[in-house]
Design an enzyme around this catalytic site. Structure first.
Site, PDB file in Angstrom:
ATOM      1  N   LYS A 177      47.123  25.082  41.030  1.00 28.20           N
ATOM      2  CA  LYS A 177      45.851  26.305  41.406  1.00 28.20           C
ATOM      3  C   LYS A 177      45.218  26.332  41.420  1.00 28.20           C
ATOM      4  O   LYS A 177      44.662  26.586  41.050  1.00 28.20           O
ATOM      5  CB  LYS A 177      46.943  27.447  40.965  1.00 28.20           C
ATOM      6  CG  LYS A 177      46.909  28.570  42.426  1.00 28.20           C
ATOM      7  CD  LYS A 177      46.415  29.711  42.111  1.00 28.20           C
ATOM      8  CE  LYS A 177      45.345  30.491  41.022  1.00 28.20           C
ATOM      9  NZ  LYS A 177      43.914  30.147  41.882  1.00 28.20           N
ATOM     10  N   GLY A 230      38.207  29.280  33.355  1.00 30.30           N
ATOM     11  CA  GLY A 230      37.449  29.717  34.163  1.00 30.30           C
ATOM     12  C   GLY A 230      36.972  31.793  33.256  1.00 30.30           C
ATOM     13  O   GLY A 230      35.896  30.910  32.139  1.00 30.30           O
ATOM     14  N   SER A 231      36.659  32.811  34.058  1.00 26.01           N
ATOM     15  CA  SER A 231      35.669  33.515  33.080  1.00 26.01           C
ATOM     16  C   SER A 231      37.112  34.316  32.060  1.00 26.01           C
ATOM     17  O   SER A 231      38.128  33.849  32.177  1.00 26.01           O
ATOM     18  CB  SER A 231      36.392  34.764  34.047  1.00 26.01           C
ATOM     19  OG  SER A 231      37.565  34.999  34.835  1.00 26.01           O
ATOM     20  N   ASN A 232      36.319  34.892  31.355  1.00 26.19           N
ATOM     21  CA  ASN A 232      37.203  35.475  30.250  1.00 26.19           C
ATOM     22  C   ASN A 232      38.236  36.406  30.450  1.00 26.19           C
ATOM     23  O   ASN A 232      39.370  36.779  29.802  1.00 26.19           O
ATOM     24  CB  ASN A 232      35.991  36.114  29.150  1.00 26.19           C
ATOM     25  CG  ASN A 232      35.634  35.130  28.370  1.00 26.19           C
ATOM     26  OD1 ASN A 232      34.327  34.412  29.093  1.00 26.19           O
ATOM     27  ND2 ASN A 232      35.725  34.892  27.249  1.00 26.19           N
ATOM     28  N   VAL A 234      39.992  36.807  33.402  1.00 25.27           N
ATOM     29  CA  VAL A 234      41.070  36.306  33.215  1.00 25.27           C
ATOM     30  C   VAL A 234      41.560  35.297  32.514  1.00 25.27           C
ATOM     31  O   VAL A 234      42.671  35.480  31.867  1.00 25.27           O
ATOM     32  CB  VAL A 234      40.657  35.217  34.883  1.00 25.27           C
ATOM     33  CG1 VAL A 234      42.061  34.831  35.314  1.00 25.27           C
ATOM     34  CG2 VAL A 234      40.328  36.339  36.546  1.00 25.27           C
ATOM     35  N   GLY A 235      40.980  34.725  31.945  1.00 21.46           N
ATOM     36  CA  GLY A 235      41.680  34.324  30.718  1.00 21.46           C
ATOM     37  C   GLY A 235      42.721  35.805  29.539  1.00 21.46           C
ATOM     38  O   GLY A 235      43.387  34.836  28.977  1.00 21.46           O
ATOM     39  N   GLU A 252      39.946  27.965  28.315  1.00 24.02           N
ATOM     40  CA  GLU A 252      38.335  27.355  28.673  1.00 24.02           C
ATOM     41  C   GLU A 252      37.559  28.805  29.220  1.00 24.02           C
ATOM     42  O   GLU A 252      37.840  28.549  30.220  1.00 24.02           O
ATOM     43  CB  GLU A 252      37.648  25.902  28.648  1.00 24.02           C
ATOM     44  CG  GLU A 252      38.919  24.689  27.764  1.00 24.02           C
ATOM     45  CD  GLU A 252      38.256  24.916  26.425  1.00 24.02           C
ATOM     46  OE1 GLU A 252      37.012  25.381  26.159  1.00 24.02           O
ATOM     47  OE2 GLU A 252      38.202  24.176  25.756  1.00 24.02           O
ATOM     48  N   CYS A 286      29.394  26.292  32.821  1.00 25.88           N
ATOM     49  CA  CYS A 286      29.718  26.866  31.486  1.00 25.88           C
ATOM     50  C   CYS A 286      29.302  25.870  30.259  1.00 25.88           C
ATOM     51  O   CYS A 286      28.664  27.555  29.542  1.00 25.88           O
ATOM     52  CB  CYS A 286      31.463  26.553  31.379  1.00 25.88           C
ATOM     53  SG  CYS A 286      31.561  24.592  31.117  1.00 25.88           S
ATOM     54  N   GLN A 333      28.788  36.644  43.570  1.00 24.97           N
ATOM     55  CA  GLN A 333      27.618  36.075  43.354  1.00 24.97           C
ATOM     56  C   GLN A 333      26.277  35.966  42.623  1.00 24.97           C
ATOM     57  O   GLN A 333      26.204  36.362  42.327  1.00 24.97           O
ATOM     58  CB  GLN A 333      28.169  34.325  43.165  1.00 24.97           C
ATOM     59  CG  GLN A 333      27.633  33.383  41.728  1.00 24.97           C
ATOM     60  CD  GLN A 333      28.283  33.651  40.234  1.00 24.97           C
ATOM     61  OE1 GLN A 333      29.648  34.588  40.662  1.00 24.97           O
ATOM     62  NE2 GLN A 333      28.044  33.229  39.458  1.00 24.97           N
ATOM     63  N   GLU A 387      26.840  36.509  30.063  1.00 25.78           N
ATOM     64  CA  GLU A 387      26.603  35.115  31.059  1.00 25.78           C
ATOM     65  C   GLU A 387      26.729  35.231  32.619  1.00 25.78           C
ATOM     66  O   GLU A 387      26.870  36.296  33.418  1.00 25.78           O
ATOM     67  CB  GLU A 387      28.528  34.513  30.737  1.00 25.78           C
ATOM     68  CG  GLU A 387      28.075  33.212  31.938  1.00 25.78           C
ATOM     69  CD  GLU A 387      29.621  32.254  31.813  1.00 25.78           C
ATOM     70  OE1 GLU A 387      30.697  33.157  32.524  1.00 25.78           O
ATOM     71  OE2 GLU A 387      29.809  31.106  31.575  1.00 25.78           O
TER      72      GLU A 387
HETATM   73  P1  NAD Z   1      37.872  33.304  37.539  1.00 27.14           P
HETATM   74  O1  NAD Z   1      38.005  33.480  36.564  1.00 27.14           O
HETATM   75  O2  NAD Z   1      36.941  34.022  38.089  1.00 27.14           O
HETATM   76  O3  NAD Z   1      38.804  32.514  37.714  1.00 27.14           O
HETATM   77  C1  NAD Z   1      39.572  31.561  37.294  1.00 27.14           C
HETATM   78  C2  NAD Z   1      40.878  30.633  37.687  1.00 27.14           C
HETATM   79  O4  NAD Z   1      41.973  31.556  37.849  1.00 27.14           O
HETATM   80  C3  NAD Z   1      40.790  30.307  39.504  1.00 27.14           C
HETATM   81  O5  NAD Z   1      41.702  29.576  40.224  1.00 27.14           O
HETATM   82  C4  NAD Z   1      41.823  31.712  40.367  1.00 27.14           C
HETATM   83  O6  NAD Z   1      42.449  32.241  41.069  1.00 27.14           O
HETATM   84  C5  NAD Z   1      42.442  32.334  38.902  1.00 27.14           C
HETATM   85  N1  NAD Z   1      42.578  33.687  38.904  1.00 27.14           N
HETATM   86  C6  NAD Z   1      42.321  34.874  39.082  1.00 27.14           C
HETATM   87  N2  NAD Z   1      42.966  35.763  38.892  1.00 27.14           N
HETATM   88  C7  NAD Z   1      44.009  35.536  38.055  1.00 27.14           C
HETATM   89  C8  NAD Z   1      45.035  36.577  37.516  1.00 27.14           C
HETATM   90  N3  NAD Z   1      44.951  37.094  37.444  1.00 27.14           N
HETATM   91  N4  NAD Z   1      45.938  35.485  36.936  1.00 27.14           N
HETATM   92  C9  NAD Z   1      45.624  33.900  36.863  1.00 27.14           C
HETATM   93  N5  NAD Z   1      44.829  33.178  37.453  1.00 27.14           N
HETATM   94  C10 NAD Z   1      43.634  34.362  38.220  1.00 27.14           C
HETATM   95  O7  NAD Z   1      36.701  31.769  37.259  1.00 27.14           O
HETATM   96  P2  NAD Z   1      35.366  31.388  37.766  1.00 27.14           P
HETATM   97  O8  NAD Z   1      34.983  32.480  38.925  1.00 27.14           O
HETATM   98  O9  NAD Z   1      35.999  30.323  38.636  1.00 27.14           O
HETATM   99  O10 NAD Z   1      34.457  30.489  37.229  1.00 27.14           O
HETATM  100  C11 NAD Z   1      33.430  29.938  36.980  1.00 27.14           C
HETATM  101  C12 NAD Z   1      33.832  31.429  35.123  1.00 27.14           C
HETATM  102  O11 NAD Z   1      34.613  29.597  34.681  1.00 27.14           O
HETATM  103  C13 NAD Z   1      32.887  31.144  34.194  1.00 27.14           C
HETATM  104  O12 NAD Z   1      33.292  32.239  33.092  1.00 27.14           O
HETATM  105  C14 NAD Z   1      32.513  29.533  33.466  1.00 27.14           C
HETATM  106  O13 NAD Z   1      32.015  29.924  32.254  1.00 27.14           O
HETATM  107  C15 NAD Z   1      34.218  29.818  33.214  1.00 27.14           C
HETATM  108  N6  NAD Z   1      34.132  27.724  32.962  1.00 27.14           N
HETATM  109  C16 NAD Z   1      34.196  27.679  32.189  1.00 27.14           C
HETATM  110  C17 NAD Z   1      34.368  26.583  31.276  1.00 27.14           C
HETATM  111  C18 NAD Z   1      35.082  25.770  30.059  1.00 27.14           C
HETATM  112  O14 NAD Z   1      35.390  24.642  30.335  1.00 27.14           O
HETATM  113  N7  NAD Z   1      34.640  26.332  29.073  1.00 27.14           N
HETATM  114  C19 NAD Z   1      34.673  25.091  32.680  1.00 27.14           C
HETATM  115  C20 NAD Z   1      34.015  25.840  33.955  1.00 27.14           C
HETATM  116  C21 NAD Z   1      34.036  26.982  34.059  1.00 27.14           C
END
Ligand code: NAD
Length: 489
Positions: A177, A230-232, A234-235, A252, A286, A333, A387
């Site tokens: 996804k 992705g973001s903390n 959502v993580g 991550e 990131c 953004q 961040e």
């Molecule tokens: P995000 O958390 O908004 O989205 C990441 C993914 O999660 C997307 O596919 C999004 O559609 C999905 N998502 C959103 N809501 C969700 C939910 N409720 N349940 C499941 N999935 C959901 O992040 P972003 O804006 O796409 O990316 C930027 C972030 O990613 C920054 O915080 C960056 O630091 C981080 N990032 C980390 C690394 C790493 O390896 N540590 C690498 C690249 C980006």
């Protein structure tokens, strides 16, 4: 097929429209008047269909000899290499990565496919001495089943591949996804696998609204693991759901990466590398360098070098060959980045370069932000703690190397850090004391290599590692086998 026709989801080896029939345009962040493509805006029912096709494909994919799976990945590598320019241009137009870096990312995708194809030929498991006479004891590593892969928009080739390739080579099937800001590139990857002869259902992609599709994916009972970048916020949500279901998860997340510049450093080299880490791809990595912590003795000289370089940066539409800094990914953004810049201007630091939206027709239809440098930033300021994910660098003075490390460690994240010095003893102290997963000396915080473990300390990661051989840990489970000869021997 033209990217302007909605290609649909890649499910069970076929292109299928969203069950709701809905589609969404994807626009170019360098010029929002340009529609780059149209994608399916899918529903939880589409996710369920993808998971079911992955579940159906699992047994035969798992039982296929690993070298046969490897051949499919190798073929995909060759196909992606042949389509490098096409996919790089799509990526650059879709999410604003400068074209030179986009080519580099697609090449990384090719290399990842080759690397994980190689895993299909290497040994997995150990033979362990058994205390029972004549017995043979060994471990085998087996796949988990259907793996949900949830990815951000910032590395839309590399991240889906560095998760999906190890998942696939070890015998799992995948439902990807991708982020709503970079779905076309994910569909291009699916078409590469299609051309490479990936069996139907082994790899699936569903595009659409993140939260609805993400929840549907994690909650489907056939999904046995979720790997997320992705973001903390959502993580944390994903971790709660995965823990409640008792499935494996890997996160991550964010970073607030520091470069420490000691008084003996080569300042020109340090300034080049810090600017590259902070400003390339508009700081949206990131691992981007967000803070430079500088010993006072060289603070003025280093500041001058960094500011001079920031002012010379070529801000251009992403597909311009000259582009060093393109747009940020979308208007939300950009607003977020501008809010942090306002905090800096309002007293968190002193503005030394940039600080706004560049002027001129070239920038009028895109989400551009000037390369921005603040000096005299307090370590506890929000621009030095949170961040930003934009082209903003904070310079923070330090009285000693020890204090510099303390400041570097004084954030919730722990992804990557750099030290600039020629002093080996100082470097050794830093390697020991810095609280990050990726420790760099005289090198950029970004630009880490995929054949080594990737991940962070503290809030940047969930204590597992991606990439390299470390990926084996997440994408497999261990079976311990003992064969005792009947009646002894
Ligand atoms: P995000 O958390 O908004 O989205 C990441 C993914 O999660 C997307 O596919 C999004 O559609 C999905 N998502 C959103 N809501 C969700 C939910 N409720 N349940 C499941 N999935 C959901 O992040 P972003 O804006 O796409 O990316 C930027 C972030 O990613 C920054 O915080 C960056 O630091 C981080 N990032 C980390 C690394 C790493 O390896 N540590 C690498 C690249 C980006």
């Amino acid at each position: 097929m033209s990217t302007l026709e909605a290609k649909g989801n890649w499910i069970g080896g076929a292109w299928r429209p969203s069950s709701s029939g809905e589609v969404r345009e994807v626009r170019n962040p360098s010029n929002v008047d340009e529609v780059v493509g149209v994608v399916a805006w899918s529903t939880p029912a589409d996710v369920a269909a993808a998971v079911e096709s992955a579940e159906k494909a699992f047994r035969s994919w798992k039982n296929m000899p690993a070298p046969s799976r490897a051949r499919i990945l190798s073929k995909a590598a060759d196909i992606l290499a042949g389509r490098l320019e096409e996919v790089a241009r799509l990526l650059s137009r879709e999410q604003g990565k400068p074209i030179g870096e986009a080519r580099g990312e697609v090449q990384r995708g090719v290399d990842l496919l080759h690397y994980y194809a190689g895993e299909g030929w290497r040994s997995l498991g150990h033979v362990i001495p058994s205390a029972a006479p004549g017995a043979l004891m060994f471990t085998v590593r087996e796949p988990l089943g259907v793996v949900g892969v949830i990815t951000p928009w910032n590395f839309p080739v590399a991240i889906p591949l560095w998760k999906s390739c190890p998942a696939l080579i070890f015998g799992n099937t995948v439902v990807l996804k991708p982020a709503a800001d970079a779905p076309l590139t994910a569909l291009a990857i699916a078409s590469v696998f299609e051309e490479a002869g990936m069996p139907p259902g082994a790899f699936n992609v569903v595009t659409g609204p993140g939260s609805q599709l993400g929840d549907a994916l994690i909650q489907h009972e056939a999904v046995k693991a979720v790997t997320f970048t992705g973001s903390n916020a959502v993580g944390a949500h994903i971790a709660r759901q995965a823990a409640a279901r008792g499935i494996k998860y890997q996160l991550e997340m964010g970073g607030k990466n520091a470069a420490i510049v000691l008084a003996d450093a080569d300042l020109d080299h340090a300034a080049d590398v810090v600017i590259s880490g902070a400003m390339r791809f508009a700081g949206q990595k990131c691992t981007a360098t967000s803070r430079a912590i500088v010993e006072r003795g060289v603070l003025d000289a280093f500041t001058e070098k960094v500011v001079e370089r920031a002012r010379r940066i070529a801000v251009r539409p992403a597909t311009d060959e000259e582009a060093y800094l393109g747009p940020v990914v979308n208007e939300a953004q950009r607003q977020k980045v501008l809010e942090y810049i306002e905090l800096g201007k309002a007293g968190e630091g002193k503005l030394a370069a940039g600080g706004g939206i560049p002027e001129g027709d070239l920038y009028a239809r895109g989400f551009f932000v000037e390369p921005t440098v603040f000096v005299d930033v307090r370590p506890d300021a929000r621009i030095a703690q949170e961040e930003i994910f934009g082209p903003v660098l904070s310079l923070i003075p330090a009285d000693s190397p020890e204090q510099a490390i303390e400041i570097a460690n004084g954030v919730k994240y722990g992804l990557s850090a750099s030290l600039f010095t020629n002093d080996l003893t100082r470097a050794m102290q830093y390697i020991r004391d810095i609280e990050v997963g990726m420790v760099r000396v005289n090198a950029e915080t970004a630009g880490v290599e995929f054949q080594a473990p990737f991940g962070g300390y503290k809030a940047s990661s969930s204590y597992s590692r991606e990439q390299g051989r470390a990926a084996i840990e997440f994408f497999t489970q261990v079976k311990t086998v003992t064969i005792a000869p009947a009646g002894g021997c």
